[in-house]
Scaffold this motif. Structure first.
Motif, PDB file in Angstrom:
ATOM      1  N   PHE A  25       0.843  -1.200   0.000  1.00 41.23           N
ATOM      2  CA  PHE A  25       0.000   0.000   0.000  1.00 41.23           C
ATOM      3  C   PHE A  25       0.874   1.243   0.000  1.00 41.23           C
ATOM      4  O   PHE A  25       0.660   2.161  -0.794  1.00 41.23           O
ATOM      5  CB  PHE A  25      -0.914  -0.019   1.232  1.00 41.23           C
ATOM      6  CG  PHE A  25      -1.871   1.148   1.300  1.00 41.23           C
ATOM      7  CD1 PHE A  25      -3.201   0.991   0.945  1.00 41.23           C
ATOM      8  CD2 PHE A  25      -1.444   2.403   1.723  1.00 41.23           C
ATOM      9  CE1 PHE A  25      -4.094   2.063   1.014  1.00 41.23           C
ATOM     10  CE2 PHE A  25      -2.318   3.483   1.782  1.00 41.23           C
ATOM     11  CZ  PHE A  25      -3.648   3.306   1.427  1.00 41.23           C
ATOM     12  N   PHE A  26       1.876   1.275   0.893  1.00 44.61           N
ATOM     13  CA  PHE A  26       2.716   2.458   1.021  1.00 44.61           C
ATOM     14  C   PHE A  26       3.487   2.712  -0.263  1.00 44.61           C
ATOM     15  O   PHE A  26       3.518   3.835  -0.780  1.00 44.61           O
ATOM     16  CB  PHE A  26       3.683   2.302   2.198  1.00 44.61           C
ATOM     17  CG  PHE A  26       4.482   3.548   2.477  1.00 44.61           C
ATOM     18  CD1 PHE A  26       4.054   4.462   3.423  1.00 44.61           C
ATOM     19  CD2 PHE A  26       5.647   3.828   1.769  1.00 44.61           C
ATOM     20  CE1 PHE A  26       4.775   5.624   3.673  1.00 44.61           C
ATOM     21  CE2 PHE A  26       6.372   4.981   1.997  1.00 44.61           C
ATOM     22  CZ  PHE A  26       5.943   5.883   2.959  1.00 44.61           C
ATOM     23  N   VAL A  76       7.554  13.500   2.684  1.00 43.81           N
ATOM     24  CA  VAL A  76       7.083  12.181   3.089  1.00 43.81           C
ATOM     25  C   VAL A  76       8.277  11.337   3.514  1.00 43.81           C
ATOM     26  O   VAL A  76       9.258  11.210   2.777  1.00 43.81           O
ATOM     27  CB  VAL A  76       6.336  11.473   1.936  1.00 43.81           C
ATOM     28  CG1 VAL A  76       6.018  10.032   2.320  1.00 43.81           C
ATOM     29  CG2 VAL A  76       5.060  12.213   1.598  1.00 43.81           C
ATOM     30  N   HIS A  77       8.194  10.778   4.711  1.00 38.06           N
ATOM     31  CA  HIS A  77       9.273   9.937   5.236  1.00 38.06           C
ATOM     32  C   HIS A  77       8.861   8.473   5.123  1.00 38.06           C
ATOM     33  O   HIS A  77       7.825   8.055   5.645  1.00 38.06           O
ATOM     34  CB  HIS A  77       9.562  10.304   6.691  1.00 38.06           C
ATOM     35  CG  HIS A  77       9.911  11.750   6.880  1.00 38.06           C
ATOM     36  ND1 HIS A  77      11.136  12.270   6.499  1.00 38.06           N
ATOM     37  CD2 HIS A  77       9.188  12.783   7.379  1.00 38.06           C
ATOM     38  CE1 HIS A  77      11.156  13.573   6.779  1.00 38.06           C
ATOM     39  NE2 HIS A  77       9.987  13.904   7.303  1.00 38.06           N
ATOM     40  N   TYR A  88       2.887   5.911  -2.512  1.00 37.13           N
ATOM     41  CA  TYR A  88       4.046   6.815  -2.596  1.00 37.13           C
ATOM     42  C   TYR A  88       4.414   7.054  -4.050  1.00 37.13           C
ATOM     43  O   TYR A  88       4.719   8.187  -4.451  1.00 37.13           O
ATOM     44  CB  TYR A  88       5.224   6.208  -1.829  1.00 37.13           C
ATOM     45  CG  TYR A  88       6.451   7.092  -1.802  1.00 37.13           C
ATOM     46  CD1 TYR A  88       6.677   7.968  -0.746  1.00 37.13           C
ATOM     47  CD2 TYR A  88       7.388   7.057  -2.842  1.00 37.13           C
ATOM     48  CE1 TYR A  88       7.796   8.790  -0.722  1.00 37.13           C
ATOM     49  CE2 TYR A  88       8.501   7.880  -2.828  1.00 37.13           C
ATOM     50  CZ  TYR A  88       8.709   8.735  -1.764  1.00 37.13           C
ATOM     51  OH  TYR A  88       9.812   9.559  -1.750  1.00 37.13           O
ATOM     52  N   ALA A  89       4.410   5.979  -4.867  1.00 43.18           N
ATOM     53  CA  ALA A  89       4.766   6.123  -6.282  1.00 43.18           C
ATOM     54  C   ALA A  89       3.798   7.062  -7.004  1.00 43.18           C
ATOM     55  O   ALA A  89       4.206   7.872  -7.843  1.00 43.18           O
ATOM     56  CB  ALA A  89       4.779   4.751  -6.954  1.00 43.18           C
ATOM     57  N   VAL A  90       2.506   6.944  -6.681  1.00 35.09           N
ATOM     58  CA  VAL A  90       1.514   7.832  -7.298  1.00 35.09           C
ATOM     59  C   VAL A  90       1.780   9.279  -6.891  1.00 35.09           C
ATOM     60  O   VAL A  90       1.820  10.187  -7.731  1.00 35.09           O
ATOM     61  CB  VAL A  90       0.085   7.419  -6.908  1.00 35.09           C
ATOM     62  CG1 VAL A  90      -0.931   8.413  -7.480  1.00 35.09           C
ATOM     63  CG2 VAL A  90      -0.229   6.011  -7.406  1.00 35.09           C
ATOM     64  N   LEU A  91       1.981   9.497  -5.596  1.00 36.54           N
ATOM     65  CA  LEU A  91       2.239  10.854  -5.109  1.00 36.54           C
ATOM     66  C   LEU A  91       3.558  11.404  -5.652  1.00 36.54           C
ATOM     67  O   LEU A  91       3.669  12.599  -5.943  1.00 36.54           O
ATOM     68  CB  LEU A  91       2.269  10.859  -3.578  1.00 36.54           C
ATOM     69  CG  LEU A  91       0.914  10.680  -2.890  1.00 36.54           C
ATOM     70  CD1 LEU A  91       1.109  10.399  -1.414  1.00 36.54           C
ATOM     71  CD2 LEU A  91       0.055  11.932  -3.081  1.00 36.54           C
ATOM     72  N   ASP A  92       4.545  10.532  -5.805  1.00 37.14           N
ATOM     73  CA  ASP A  92       5.845  10.964  -6.319  1.00 37.14           C
ATOM     74  C   ASP A  92       5.703  11.481  -7.751  1.00 37.14           C
ATOM     75  O   ASP A  92       6.351  12.456  -8.133  1.00 37.14           O
ATOM     76  CB  ASP A  92       6.830   9.801  -6.263  1.00 37.14           C
ATOM     77  CG  ASP A  92       8.269  10.264  -6.447  1.00 37.14           C
ATOM     78  OD1 ASP A  92       8.654  11.287  -5.843  1.00 37.14           O
ATOM     79  OD2 ASP A  92       9.015   9.611  -7.196  1.00 37.14           O
TER      80      ASP A  92
END
Length: 334
Positions: free
Chosen positions: A84-85, A101-102, A89-93
């Motif tokens: 999920f993370f 984002v950490h 994260y890839a979408v948001l990146d």
């Protein structure tokens, strides 16, 4: 001999897609509301490996972005981003929303909140190998967000639905569907010929050699392109002006091994452990696979997930499955 090596890569997206006009037009029509700033339906794209699913979705996405200023296109491979993370994260990146984002401390809820807060242009979001997601709940969230138009790519619809809950199943059952079938021999020859004309010197390979490559690829364009690339590389290295029948025959096993190694490198940690178990055993029954797998990992997946992993590996020609249900056995291909 090689004029443009990019064209001989399996991930190259050509300017024109061969023998997939229907699929291109269908996907383009479904996504057309995005050009007016309206939501578009979720699309489920299925079919065997090497049938053009990824190529077509990227082609349509690139064309959509070229034709419309206020539409974005993004591609995420869920085999690499399988949690999920990682996927969120890839979408948001891709949206440049991960500066603060950490990876170790940011909770998944915060990533989801950022996706929900996205107010940019409508976004065509391709999630390839989506059946690899360990937590498919992200699909439900994306399906509910009107600013995203998810295009979900999987080998088989049944396996995707077999690992998601009823809530998400009911949503995805109403999605648009595009099914890709394996290429015929003539279709694959045409695809290879187009690549050769763009990537190789004139008359570098003849029809007979392309037909042999297509026959060896058995409808899988990725394998066919890999064989063509391997043959061109060998001919170029040997200083030959043409790819001969002998060059093709020598390239076939090399290309298959290259594809095999690439597929192995894509396996997740759990999948690699399962692959090693089958390889070590040579032939093994399901119960024995599950038992040895649980002995080797501290965080084992469910039996259903393990079964899906093994079926995925069989479709990528990493292992072989024979029989069904209680009579099933898994075999090494080496």
């Amino acid at each position: 001999m090689i004029r443009d090596a990019r064209v001989l890569r399996t991930d190259f997206v050509p300017q024109e897609v061969e023998h997939r006009d229907h699929e291109v037009n269908y996907l383009s029509d479904v996504l057309r509301p995005l050009t007016d700033g309206d939501p578009a339906d979720t699309v489920l794209v299925t079919g065997p490996t090497g049938t053009g699913k990824t190529c077509v979705t990227q082609f349509v996405g690139d064309r959509l972005r070229e034709e419309t200023l206020d539409v974005e296109f993004q591609y995420v491979n869920c085999w690499r981003h399988y949690t999920f993370f990682r996927c969120a994260y890839a979408v948001l990146d891709g949206m440049n929303e991960t500066v603060d984002v950490h990876r170790q401390s940011t909770p998944g809820d915060e990533l989801l909140a950022r996706l929900e807060a996205y107010d940019g242009p409508p976004r065509m979001l391709v999630l390839d190998e989506v059946d690899q997601l360990e937590d498919p709940s992200l699909l439900y969230d994306l399906h509910e967000l009107p600013q995203f138009a998810p295009v979900l790519i999987a080998n088989r619809e049944a396996e995707l639905f077999g690992q998601i809950d009823d809530r998400l199943t009911s949503r995805l059952r109403g999605s648009e569907r595009i099914r890709f079938e394996k290429y015929g021999l003539d279709q694959l020859v045409a695809i290879l010929d187009a690549r050769a004309r763009r990537g190789l010197a004139a008359d570098a390979v003849g029809t007979a050699e392309l037909e042999r490559i297509a026959d060896a690829a058995a409808g899988d364009a990725r394998v066919g392109i890999s064989v063509l690339r391997s043959a061109a590389r060998k001919a170029d290295r040997d200083g030959d002006e043409r790819i001969t029948a002998a060059t093709v025959e020598a390239a076939i096993p090399d290309a298959r091994e290259e594809v095999h190694q690439r597929n192995l490198e894509n396996l997740t940690r759990h999948q690699k452990i399962l692959y090693d178990i089958v390889e070590d055993a040579g032939e093994i029954e399901p119960n024995a696979v599950y038992e040895r797998y649980r002995e080797r990992v501290a965080d084992p997946k469910s039996d259903r997930t393990v079964r899906n992993y093994l079926q995925k590996m069989a479709r990528y020609d990493l292992i072989e499955i024979e029989g069904t249900s209680r009579a099933r056995v898994y075999r090494s291909l080496n």
